[in-house]
Scaffold this active site. Sequence first.
Site, PDB file in Angstrom:
ATOM      1  N   GLU A   7       8.229 -26.386  -4.404  1.00  0.00           N
ATOM      2  CA  GLU A   7       9.430 -25.867  -5.068  1.00  0.00           C
ATOM      3  C   GLU A   7      10.118 -26.967  -5.883  1.00  0.00           C
ATOM      4  O   GLU A   7      11.244 -27.366  -5.600  1.00  0.00           O
ATOM      5  CB  GLU A   7      10.345 -25.229  -4.029  1.00  0.00           C
ATOM      6  CG  GLU A   7       9.652 -24.024  -3.384  1.00  0.00           C
ATOM      7  CD  GLU A   7      10.528 -23.191  -2.460  1.00  0.00           C
ATOM      8  OE1 GLU A   7      11.544 -23.718  -1.959  1.00  0.00           O
ATOM      9  OE2 GLU A   7      10.205 -22.025  -2.234  1.00  0.00           O
TER      10      GLU A   7
ATOM     11  N   HIS B 163      11.326  -7.902   6.139  1.00  0.00           N
ATOM     12  CA  HIS B 163      11.418  -9.350   5.940  1.00  0.00           C
ATOM     13  C   HIS B 163      11.178 -10.080   7.251  1.00  0.00           C
ATOM     14  O   HIS B 163      11.810  -9.768   8.265  1.00  0.00           O
ATOM     15  CB  HIS B 163      12.804  -9.732   5.395  1.00  0.00           C
ATOM     16  CG  HIS B 163      12.915 -11.189   5.050  1.00  0.00           C
ATOM     17  ND1 HIS B 163      13.995 -11.957   5.384  1.00  0.00           N
ATOM     18  CD2 HIS B 163      12.048 -12.019   4.410  1.00  0.00           C
ATOM     19  CE1 HIS B 163      13.809 -13.204   4.946  1.00  0.00           C
ATOM     20  NE2 HIS B 163      12.632 -13.261   4.358  1.00  0.00           N
ATOM     21  N   HIS B 164      10.226 -10.992   7.232  1.00  0.00           N
ATOM     22  CA  HIS B 164       9.967 -11.858   8.385  1.00  0.00           C
ATOM     23  C   HIS B 164      10.181 -13.305   7.986  1.00  0.00           C
ATOM     24  O   HIS B 164       9.256 -13.940   7.465  1.00  0.00           O
ATOM     25  CB  HIS B 164       8.519 -11.708   8.870  1.00  0.00           C
ATOM     26  CG  HIS B 164       8.227 -10.412   9.540  1.00  0.00           C
ATOM     27  ND1 HIS B 164       6.937  -9.972   9.757  1.00  0.00           N
ATOM     28  CD2 HIS B 164       9.031  -9.452  10.063  1.00  0.00           C
ATOM     29  CE1 HIS B 164       6.969  -8.804  10.379  1.00  0.00           C
ATOM     30  NE2 HIS B 164       8.229  -8.455  10.566  1.00  0.00           N
ATOM     31  N   GLU B 165      11.382 -13.812   8.153  1.00  0.00           N
ATOM     32  CA  GLU B 165      11.596 -15.254   7.975  1.00  0.00           C
ATOM     33  C   GLU B 165      11.184 -15.907   9.291  1.00  0.00           C
ATOM     34  O   GLU B 165      11.704 -15.549  10.347  1.00  0.00           O
ATOM     35  CB  GLU B 165      13.069 -15.545   7.650  1.00  0.00           C
ATOM     36  CG  GLU B 165      13.427 -17.029   7.583  1.00  0.00           C
ATOM     37  CD  GLU B 165      12.566 -17.817   6.597  1.00  0.00           C
ATOM     38  OE1 GLU B 165      12.637 -17.561   5.404  1.00  0.00           O
ATOM     39  OE2 GLU B 165      11.800 -18.709   7.056  1.00  0.00           O
TER      40      GLU B 165
ATOM     41  N   HIS C  38       6.448 -16.270   1.162  1.00  0.00           N
ATOM     42  CA  HIS C  38       7.283 -17.312   0.538  1.00  0.00           C
ATOM     43  C   HIS C  38       7.082 -18.612   1.315  1.00  0.00           C
ATOM     44  O   HIS C  38       6.846 -18.582   2.518  1.00  0.00           O
ATOM     45  CB  HIS C  38       8.752 -16.899   0.550  1.00  0.00           C
ATOM     46  CG  HIS C  38       9.109 -15.996  -0.594  1.00  0.00           C
ATOM     47  ND1 HIS C  38      10.204 -16.193  -1.386  1.00  0.00           N
ATOM     48  CD2 HIS C  38       8.472 -14.908  -1.089  1.00  0.00           C
ATOM     49  CE1 HIS C  38      10.242 -15.259  -2.318  1.00  0.00           C
ATOM     50  NE2 HIS C  38       9.211 -14.459  -2.155  1.00  0.00           N
ATOM     51  N   GLU C  39       7.189 -19.725   0.614  1.00  0.00           N
ATOM     52  CA  GLU C  39       6.987 -21.064   1.204  1.00  0.00           C
ATOM     53  C   GLU C  39       5.611 -21.202   1.868  1.00  0.00           C
ATOM     54  O   GLU C  39       5.424 -21.980   2.789  1.00  0.00           O
ATOM     55  CB  GLU C  39       8.092 -21.439   2.210  1.00  0.00           C
ATOM     56  CG  GLU C  39       9.468 -21.547   1.635  1.00  0.00           C
ATOM     57  CD  GLU C  39      10.184 -20.212   1.544  1.00  0.00           C
ATOM     58  OE1 GLU C  39      10.791 -19.958   0.507  1.00  0.00           O
ATOM     59  OE2 GLU C  39      10.111 -19.426   2.497  1.00  0.00           O
TER      60      GLU C  39
ATOM     61  N   GLU D 118       5.231 -16.636  -3.224  1.00  0.00           N
ATOM     62  CA  GLU D 118       6.180 -17.431  -3.999  1.00  0.00           C
ATOM     63  C   GLU D 118       5.481 -18.751  -4.314  1.00  0.00           C
ATOM     64  O   GLU D 118       4.849 -18.901  -5.337  1.00  0.00           O
ATOM     65  CB  GLU D 118       7.469 -17.620  -3.206  1.00  0.00           C
ATOM     66  CG  GLU D 118       8.531 -18.361  -3.988  1.00  0.00           C
ATOM     67  CD  GLU D 118       9.652 -18.835  -3.092  1.00  0.00           C
ATOM     68  OE1 GLU D 118      10.794 -18.741  -3.506  1.00  0.00           O
ATOM     69  OE2 GLU D 118       9.388 -19.330  -1.976  1.00  0.00           O
TER      70      GLU D 118
ATOM     71  N   GLU E 182      15.404 -18.107  -7.553  1.00  0.00           N
ATOM     72  CA  GLU E 182      16.488 -18.344  -6.586  1.00  0.00           C
ATOM     73  C   GLU E 182      17.153 -19.710  -6.779  1.00  0.00           C
ATOM     74  O   GLU E 182      18.350 -19.860  -6.530  1.00  0.00           O
ATOM     75  CB  GLU E 182      15.963 -18.225  -5.157  1.00  0.00           C
ATOM     76  CG  GLU E 182      14.887 -19.256  -4.823  1.00  0.00           C
ATOM     77  CD  GLU E 182      14.303 -19.097  -3.416  1.00  0.00           C
ATOM     78  OE1 GLU E 182      14.585 -18.078  -2.765  1.00  0.00           O
ATOM     79  OE2 GLU E 182      13.578 -19.998  -2.977  1.00  0.00           O
TER      80      GLU E 182
HETATM   81  C1  NOJ Z   1      13.584 -18.680   0.840  1.00  0.00           C
HETATM   82  C2  NOJ Z   1      12.958 -17.549   0.119  1.00  0.00           C
HETATM   83  O1  NOJ Z   1      12.297 -17.982  -1.046  1.00  0.00           O
HETATM   84  C3  NOJ Z   1      14.026 -16.537  -0.198  1.00  0.00           C
HETATM   85  O2  NOJ Z   1      13.487 -15.493  -0.981  1.00  0.00           O
HETATM   86  C4  NOJ Z   1      14.642 -16.035   1.066  1.00  0.00           C
HETATM   87  O3  NOJ Z   1      15.724 -15.197   0.751  1.00  0.00           O
HETATM   88  C5  NOJ Z   1      15.151 -17.183   1.939  1.00  0.00           C
HETATM   89  N1  NOJ Z   1      14.161 -18.199   2.076  1.00  0.00           N
HETATM   90  C6  NOJ Z   1      15.539 -16.712   3.324  1.00  0.00           C
HETATM   91  O4  NOJ Z   1      14.410 -16.262   4.002  1.00  0.00           O
HETATM   92 CA    CA Z   2      11.548 -20.238  -1.538  1.00  0.00          CA
END
Ligand code: NOJ
Ligand code: CA
Length: 698
Positions: free
Chosen positions: A169, A408-410, A478-479, A497, A503
């Site tokens: 990033e 969404h799975h963070e 993402h990440e 991503e 963002e």
């Molecule tokens: C980073 C992600 O790129 C973003 O899309 C997300 O909203 C946040 N992390 C929280 O999970």
């Molecule tokens: Ca990100």
Amino acid sequence: MNKVVLLFFVIITPFAMAQKLNSPNNQLELKVGVNKIGRPYYSLLYKNKAVVETSFLGLVLKQTNTLAADFEIKNHAIKTVNEKWNPVLGEQKEITNHFNELTVELFQKTTQRKMNIVFRLFDEGLAFRYEIPAQEKLNYFVISDETTQFALTEDYKVFWIPGDYDSQEYVYNETKLSEIDVTKLDMNNGIGMKGPMAKSRIQSPVMLKSPSGMYVNIFEAAVVNYPIMHLDVDTSTFLMQSHLVPNAIGDKAYLQAPANTPWRTIMVSDDARKILASKMTLNLNEPSKIEDTSWIKPMKYVGIWWEMHVGKATWDYAGSQNAQMAQDAELKPTGKHGATTENTKKYIDFAAKHGFDGVLVEGWNVGWEDWFGNWKENVFDFVTPYPDFNVEEVKKYAQSKGVKMIMHHETSGSVANYERRLDRAFSFMKKHNYDAVKTGYVGKIIPRGEWHDGQTMVNHFNWVVERAAEYKIMVNSHESSRPTGVHRTYPNYIAAEAARGNEFNAWSIGNPPAHETILPFTRFLGGPMDYTPGIFEIKMSHYDAAKKEQVHTTLAKQLALYVTIYSPLQMAADLPENYERYPDAFQFIKDVEVDWDDTRILEAEPGDFVTIARKTKGKETWFLGAITDENPRSTEITVDFLTPGKKYKATIYQDGKDAHWEKNPKAYTIKTIEVTAKSKIKLNLAAGGGTAISFFPL
Ligand code: NOJ
Ligand code: CA
């Protein structure tokens, strides 16, 4: 697969003679051999000019002899493949896979070990990989290094980001090879994860341009059970060497024969458009392993997302990131929680009204008070909603409106926890009618010491996609490590991503206007990106007068990004109320498609501009996107991609006369004209601007 032409013959070579191979169009010439001490090498010519000079190849094994010298060539085999295949989702209906292949069988005299190096020459580039056949003398082994060299011949201009093990990033740097210096970068630009870096180590895909106008791109394809390759650059000789991302104890990869490394790729052309049009990365991946792909669908979506990034709402229910508070259960809603049932219904209504396929909801599940910093391994369980988010009610409401929900799975980097809970999480999704998941890996990885780009994590990302396929779930990560075409094999891996997305414009110094003109030559070569375009309220002062952050484009350029960025999953990222204030510009986002029969790269120059036209899958409609960097740009395009003899209504969404990404980003005009394949259209792009055009047959 159809029209397969396959020629195969084997020549026994008794001594170590250099082998030669040409690309199907004869523009590329490869030379392969072993030197006096048995080191394998290759070199590459493009139109008779050296692109890569003698470069050595090899693997270093732990606790045992290297696979880099002492080799003799036992055999070599040449074949040609020319076939066509159809991607499930893609930029074009049919992809041609045409290459000449040379397999060099190597034998290490002292150890009696075998290794093959397979080279493929496509018209637009070279790919090669190491293959370790099953053999008695080499079964399980640890790779402690890969010493693949790319000996470039001159001081190219290079678009690069630092070789961070944990993140891509970053803003791209545009320097000479001789000027690469990671230590000079301003790291204070909103990056959350910084892994180890070295002074002249950069990430691939790396885009290069020679002083004479030759474009070269170095990358890899089909990274499976192997770490990501970064590149160490010798800034005085212009030699690059592979640097594999290690695991927690410093090893690079654990393999068992038969095994192979990912493909190392070098694309070459004197026309930058050919780099973007290339399907080499996809072609080097295995065909789809999913038989029934009928459930894999392109998706345009909206979501409870940007409102958190601009500070209007919170992910966490209690409006604080206080671990103790979360545990004490005395959670008092602050009224800023974004993911409420009520707010979700508003988004579902908006999606249904404007024809979006899906709604993403972030911050729906317990854990967000405590997610950042990874002190705890089990912050999220992925099945427990906050008290103000009623999963059943949302499910019924979405169903009644014909809208799909995106889960969404963070993971907050706690991969151990996610893997333990994955099956329950996916079952929960299916029970509540979710067919797509956005995963996230913010923060340091647990198991501790692992990096986002190491073999363990590459396996994790691939495994999640494989497991998701069993549940008929599509994945947007993402990440994660950046994709390398593996979505050919798992077409349910619809986006990732894995680069600096839109963002960053909400809460950091952001992405400079050139950013989106570099991504097609770098990150996008590996696969679709969830960049989240479509921001209309460009300046964050809209939310808070004190805020200085802003999107570094005009509004019209945000529209054009839907075409210049290929992704079968595209978000309309701004807030519904912002779209409602600009209904005429919003029309383009409603109209634009995300899955295509055909793609034409009309103009391209890394770091400067990109103009792309795409034809909708199964329809006669076309869309065009043109973007520029910080410089205004005027150009004229011929729309001869349209079907001859047909008339089209072209709606042109362009920068207003005084538009400027910084001074006047929201000025746009829209006009409608009638065109045929013979028409020419003049485009005037503002500084940091763009043009978007829809073509509907009349
Ligand atoms: C980073 C992600 O790129 C973003 O899309 C997300 O909203 C946040 N992390 C929280 O999970
Ligand atoms: Ca990100």
